[in-house]
Motif scaffolding. Structure first.
Motif, PDB file in Angstrom:
ATOM      1  N   VAL A   1      12.786  -1.325  -5.567  1.00 51.32           N
ATOM      2  CA  VAL A   1      12.251  -0.255  -4.733  1.00 51.32           C
ATOM      3  C   VAL A   1      13.269  -0.103  -3.616  1.00 51.32           C
ATOM      4  CG1 VAL A   1      10.432   0.437  -3.132  1.00 51.32           C
ATOM      5  CG2 VAL A   1       9.827  -0.644  -5.294  1.00 51.32           C
ATOM      6  N   ILE A   2      13.721   1.111  -3.399  1.00 52.55           N
ATOM      7  CA  ILE A   2      14.767   1.360  -2.406  1.00 52.55           C
ATOM      8  C   ILE A   2      14.218   2.304  -1.342  1.00 52.55           C
ATOM      9  CG2 ILE A   2      17.099   2.249  -2.011  1.00 52.55           C
ATOM     10  CD1 ILE A   2      17.590   1.643  -5.069  1.00 52.55           C
ATOM     11  N   ARG A   3      14.295   1.859  -0.101  1.00 49.35           N
ATOM     12  CA  ARG A   3      13.886   2.693   1.030  1.00 49.35           C
ATOM     13  C   ARG A   3      15.162   3.292   1.628  1.00 49.35           C
ATOM     14  NH1 ARG A   3       9.421   2.771   4.041  1.00 49.35           N
ATOM     15  NH2 ARG A   3       8.698   0.779   3.211  1.00 49.35           N
ATOM     16  N   SER A   4      15.226   4.603   1.644  1.00 57.25           N
ATOM     17  CA  SER A   4      16.377   5.283   2.235  1.00 57.25           C
ATOM     18  C   SER A   4      15.867   6.318   3.231  1.00 57.25           C
ATOM     19  CB  SER A   4      17.213   5.965   1.146  1.00 57.25           C
ATOM     20  OG  SER A   4      16.532   7.100   0.646  1.00 57.25           O
ATOM     21  N   ASP A   5      16.786   7.021   3.861  1.00 57.32           N
ATOM     22  CA  ASP A   5      16.400   8.082   4.796  1.00 57.32           C
ATOM     23  C   ASP A   5      15.579   9.162   4.111  1.00 57.32           C
ATOM     24  OD1 ASP A   5      17.701   6.776   6.838  1.00 57.32           O
ATOM     25  OD2 ASP A   5      19.536   7.944   6.649  1.00 57.32           O
ATOM     26  N   SER A   6      15.770   9.311   2.805  1.00 55.29           N
ATOM     27  CA  SER A   6      15.048  10.355   2.070  1.00 55.29           C
ATOM     28  C   SER A   6      13.710   9.868   1.511  1.00 55.29           C
ATOM     29  CB  SER A   6      15.923  10.913   0.944  1.00 55.29           C
ATOM     30  OG  SER A   6      16.276   9.898   0.035  1.00 55.29           O
ATOM     31  N   GLY A   7      13.347   8.598   1.767  1.00 51.45           N
ATOM     32  CA  GLY A   7      12.053   8.085   1.310  1.00 51.45           C
ATOM     33  C   GLY A   7      12.203   6.892   0.397  1.00 51.45           C
ATOM     34  N   LEU A   8      11.152   6.636  -0.381  1.00 51.27           N
ATOM     35  CA  LEU A   8      11.130   5.515  -1.317  1.00 51.27           C
ATOM     36  C   LEU A   8      11.582   5.967  -2.700  1.00 51.27           C
ATOM     37  CD1 LEU A   8       7.725   3.812  -0.431  1.00 51.27           C
ATOM     38  CD2 LEU A   8      10.006   2.917   0.049  1.00 51.27           C
ATOM     39  N   HIS A   9      12.317   5.094  -3.376  1.00 51.57           N
ATOM     40  CA  HIS A   9      12.790   5.352  -4.735  1.00 51.57           C
ATOM     41  C   HIS A   9      12.425   4.146  -5.593  1.00 51.57           C
ATOM     42  CE1 HIS A   9      15.207   8.663  -3.137  1.00 51.57           C
ATOM     43  NE2 HIS A   9      15.442   7.848  -2.130  1.00 51.57           N
ATOM     44  N   LEU A  10      12.053   4.401  -6.843  1.00 53.87           N
ATOM     45  CA  LEU A  10      11.625   3.338  -7.743  1.00 53.87           C
ATOM     46  C   LEU A  10      12.576   3.221  -8.921  1.00 53.87           C
ATOM     47  CD1 LEU A  10       9.346   1.286  -8.415  1.00 53.87           C
ATOM     48  CD2 LEU A  10       8.241   3.118  -9.696  1.00 53.87           C
TER      49      LEU A  10
ATOM     50  N   THR B   1       0.835  -1.204   0.000  1.00 59.27           N
ATOM     51  CA  THR B   1       0.000   0.000   0.000  1.00 59.27           C
ATOM     52  C   THR B   1       0.869   1.252   0.000  1.00 59.27           C
ATOM     53  OG1 THR B   1      -1.782  -1.161   1.147  1.00 59.27           O
ATOM     54  CG2 THR B   1      -1.781   1.239   1.292  1.00 59.27           C
ATOM     55  N   GLU B   2       1.929   1.249   0.782  1.00 51.89           N
ATOM     56  CA  GLU B   2       2.843   2.395   0.839  1.00 51.89           C
ATOM     57  C   GLU B   2       3.544   2.620  -0.508  1.00 51.89           C
ATOM     58  OE1 GLU B   2       6.654   3.982   3.460  1.00 51.89           O
ATOM     59  OE2 GLU B   2       6.125   1.852   3.530  1.00 51.89           O
ATOM     60  N   ILE B   3       3.987   1.547  -1.136  1.00 56.38           N
ATOM     61  CA  ILE B   3       4.668   1.658  -2.431  1.00 56.38           C
ATOM     62  C   ILE B   3       3.712   2.184  -3.493  1.00 56.38           C
ATOM     63  CG2 ILE B   3       5.700   0.283  -4.301  1.00 56.38           C
ATOM     64  CD1 ILE B   3       6.966  -1.445  -2.004  1.00 56.38           C
ATOM     65  N   VAL B   4       2.503   1.652  -3.530  1.00 55.93           N
ATOM     66  CA  VAL B   4       1.522   2.101  -4.524  1.00 55.93           C
ATOM     67  C   VAL B   4       1.101   3.546  -4.237  1.00 55.93           C
ATOM     68  CG1 VAL B   4      -0.805   1.715  -5.440  1.00 55.93           C
ATOM     69  CG2 VAL B   4       0.745  -0.219  -5.100  1.00 55.93           C
ATOM     70  N   ALA B   5       1.011   3.928  -2.978  1.00 58.56           N
ATOM     71  CA  ALA B   5       0.681   5.318  -2.643  1.00 58.56           C
ATOM     72  C   ALA B   5       1.776   6.266  -3.138  1.00 58.56           C
ATOM     73  CB  ALA B   5       0.485   5.468  -1.138  1.00 58.56           C
ATOM     74  N   ALA B   6       3.013   5.813  -3.074  1.00 60.04           N
ATOM     75  CA  ALA B   6       4.135   6.656  -3.499  1.00 60.04           C
ATOM     76  C   ALA B   6       4.280   6.726  -5.014  1.00 60.04           C
ATOM     77  CB  ALA B   6       5.438   6.125  -2.885  1.00 60.04           C
ATOM     78  N   PHE B   7       4.002   5.623  -5.714  1.00 54.51           N
ATOM     79  CA  PHE B   7       4.309   5.563  -7.144  1.00 54.51           C
ATOM     80  C   PHE B   7       3.118   5.313  -8.059  1.00 54.51           C
ATOM     81  CE2 PHE B   7       8.126   3.997  -4.854  1.00 54.51           C
ATOM     82  CZ  PHE B   7       8.918   5.105  -5.079  1.00 54.51           C
TER      83      PHE B   7
END
Length: 106
Positions: free
Chosen positions: A85-94, A40-46
């Motif tokens: 999908v990469i989770r970093s301190d700055s958020g999610l990256h695709l 859900t978080e990934i789809v909300a972001a991308f």
């Protein structure tokens, strides 16, 4: 940092190699599937971009499954998710495009 992907994905391998100095945690989404909340978080972001419509998995789906929401598709077929999908301190990256590399590499 966490990299979500599958070990046979060339793009995931490139990202893992480039980010090795950042000591990322690797998460094989086949061996340890994403939770409903994570999807859900990934789809909300991308949004729709979270689904890889050029993948072998997508090509093998029927029209009924292709009509599912991105969240339901990824929950049912984890490898249909665009990777990594990469989770970093700055958020999610695709993905591992130039924009993601610029955001994550010094």
């Amino acid at each position: 940092m966490i990299i979500y992907g599958i070990p046979t994905c060339d793009t995931c391998r490139k990202a893992r190699k480039a980010l090795a100095g950042h000591d990322p945690q690797w998460r094989d989404i086949r061996a340890l599937p994403l939770s409903k909340d994570e999807v859900t978080e990934i789809v909300a972001a991308f949004g729709d971009r979270a689904v890889n419509r050029s993948s072998t998995t997508w090509r093998g789906l029927g029209d009924d499954e292709r009509a599912l929401s991105p969240r339901d598709l990824i929950l049912k077929h984890p490898t249909i998710m665009k990777r990594p999908v990469i989770r970093s301190d700055s958020g999610l990256h695709l993905g591992w495009g130039n924009d993601v590399q610029a955001a994550l590499l010094p």
